[in-house]
Design an enzyme around this catalytic site. Structure first.
Site: not given
Ligand code: HEM
Length: 513
Positions: A228, A365
């Protein structure tokens, strides 16, 4: 005549010593670190050096010594405690904020070199009820902040009610949050105890959440296992031009900081709000065993792939990146760890060649949250950018959870993302992304469905039932028009709040007086 008794003399000496040690706490003589309190995964864009940032900021006129440290640095914390509080004695709080807490607040500049980092970085931010508790009634020109998260959680964020919210977030009693970051939890706890002593009972704890980077080779990965924090935008005045990564958006400073260039209300904010930023906090529980079970049960059936590889491919198509971080737009069928580790290439894509979803689903996403070439390019919509600055919380999945494919109900085993997003306009930033893109079933093509990772379907279906089935298309590269029904929310909103993270000078001249 005896001027002082021995005890009075001792008291004078003690008080002199106390004020001398208080003086020793001044920033330039604090104990210094030998290692950074921040993490530096190679996949994420590195922070500028202090010299680079000084030259970038002088050209844009940004004062990095006045901007709180958490706003521009992204997801680089090792351990971070979020301490949510209510102010019970405003006069004492304000006095201590100015006299002792202010010197603990860490600026952006301080974080850029190990030598200037404190042992524990401290930031503070206030909700709109918190500002009012301090007597501040100025209009910051952000109605979403003003109203608080409870008021738009269902209508804008699609939370299925507040049944799963942490009780402390249901209401308006969270006045502020301290963010304490360091490389050990002991350091963080020591600084929290110091702050509580200083504040002398003028606050009460509402809630606390301890975040920490995941262990070993999972450092930098969130709890579903994906790297991330790769694709935060570069900020003019902070990121040196030579350090902007290929594929990285470049935004004017006013998209993050009030009162700076391209802030939508640059000339209408109260002057003291300049160089502050709105902090969106969401406690997002991640049901990792359920997510993994879903991937296994719906593993994509591809030639020459094992079912494990088919499950990995489905996960990558849900996120838009492989667990390593390699974008599927560049490497659609197999992970490529070499590409993933190369931060000159790992963000350099724009979906522009993908019209049939064989490379990346429209619903993935990262495609929902940042459509890049789908809407004309990475810099086309500068207002729709946030800086994500969150951190995972909670323990690793236990063997028992793995075996049962379900998350434990033991509160001490809750895990997820302490989601933090900064921007100068919450409606244009976080709310726009969540409402208009992530949870919009027709974005960016009719029938796309919600974001399968974090989207919920409650607002679309007018229900407040958790786990309302979500219909998503495009996940199967063999048949992009086929749909899949996901009967479970992988991410559960535990609530949150909107805060304002003021500049250090605003704390000194307005909030503490
Ligand atoms: C538990 C919740 C979440 C998880 C596990 C998660 C996970 C991820 C991952 C793995 C990435 C790819 C890494 C990267 O590009 O930096 C990513 C990117 C991103 N996420 Fe999330 N995320 C979550 C919540 C959210 C929320 C609530 C938003 C905003 C509404 C959001 C917005 C974004 C954005 C803007 C990107 C960058 C996309 C790009 O520029 O390519 N995420 N997220």
């Amino acid at each position: 005549m005896k001027l002082f008794s021995a005890s009075v003399f001792a008291a004078i000496i003690a008080s002199h010593y106390a004020s001398a040690t208080a003086h020793i706490r001044a920033p330039n003589v604090k104990p210094r670190r030998t290692n950074s309190l921040l993490t530096a995964p190679p996949q994420q864009p590195p922070l500028p050096s202090a010299q680079q940032a000084a030259s970038a900021s002088s050209s844009a006129g940004l004062n990095l010594t006045d901007i709180q440290g958490d706003i521009l640095i992204g997801m680089k914390k090792n351990k971070e405690l979020f301490f949510f509080f209510s102010i019970t004695d405003a006069a004492t709080f304000k006095a201590k904020l100015g006299s002792d807490i202010l010197e603990l607040i860490t600026s952006t500049n301080q974080l850029l070199a190990v030598a200037t980092q404190p042992i524990t970085a401290v930031n503070v931010a206030f909700s709109s009820t918190g500002l009012k508790a301090l007597g501040i009634t100025d209009d910051l020109k952000d109605p979403v902040f003003e109203a608080g998260m409870l008021s738009n959680a269902v209508s804008d964020l699609s939370d299925p009610g507040t049944g799963n919210w942490v009780p402390g977030f249901v209401g308006t009693s969270v006045h502020g949050v301290f963010l304490l970051a360091s490389d050990t939890i002991d350091n963080v706890n020591t600084e929290l105890a110091n702050i509580q002593t200083i504040l002398n009972g003028s606050i009460t704890e509402i809630h606390r959440l301890q975040g920490e980077a995941r262990p070993g080779d999972q450092q930098g990965h969130e709890h579903f296992g994906f790297m991330d924090g790769i694709s935060n935008p570069a900020v003019d005045g902070f990121t040196p031009p030579a350090e902007i990564r290929p594929g990285q958006a470049l935004i004017p400073p006013g998209i993050m900081l009030l009162g700076e260039a391209n802030d939508t209300f640059q000339n209408d904010r109260p002057p003291w709000a300049k160089d502050g930023s709105f902090l969106v906090f969401r406690q997002m529980q991640q049901r990792a065993p359920e997510f993994n079970k879903f991937l296994q049960d719906h593993a994509l059936n591809m030639p020459n792939m094992t079912s494990e590889q088919g499950a990995d491919l489905l996960g990558a198509r849900i996120v838009g990146r492989w667990k390593s971080d390699a974008p599927i737009d560049l490497t659609p069928l197999v992970d490529d760890p070499v590409l993933a580790a190369d931060n000159q290439r790992n963000n350099n894509f724009d979906f522009s060649d993908a019209t049939n979803q064989t490379r990346c689903p429209f619903s993935a996403h990262i495609r929902k949250a940042n459509p890049r070439g789908d809407l004309g390019g990475i810099n086309k919509f500068p207002n729709q950018h946030i800086i994500r600055a969150g951190i995972p919380y909670g323990p690793e999945v236990t063997d028992a959870e793995k075996a049962s494919n379900s998350s434990s109900t033991d509160p001490s085993l809750e895990r997820g993302l302490a989601f933090v997003a900064y921007q100068s306009n919450i409606q244009n930033g976080f709310v726009f992304l969540q409402k208009n893109w992530v949870d919009n079933t027709n974005f960016f093509r009719p029938g796309t469905g919600v974001d399968p990772l974090i989207g919920t379907n409650s607002r679309n279906s007018g229900t407040d039932a958790p786990n309302t089935p979500r219909v998503v298309s495009g996940l199967d590269p063999n048949n992009a028009t086929s749909t899949i029904e996901i009967g479970i929310d992988f991410v559960v909103s535990r609530g949150g709040e909107y805060f304002f993270s003021p500049s250090l000078s605003a704390i000194r001249t307005v909030l503490s007086v």
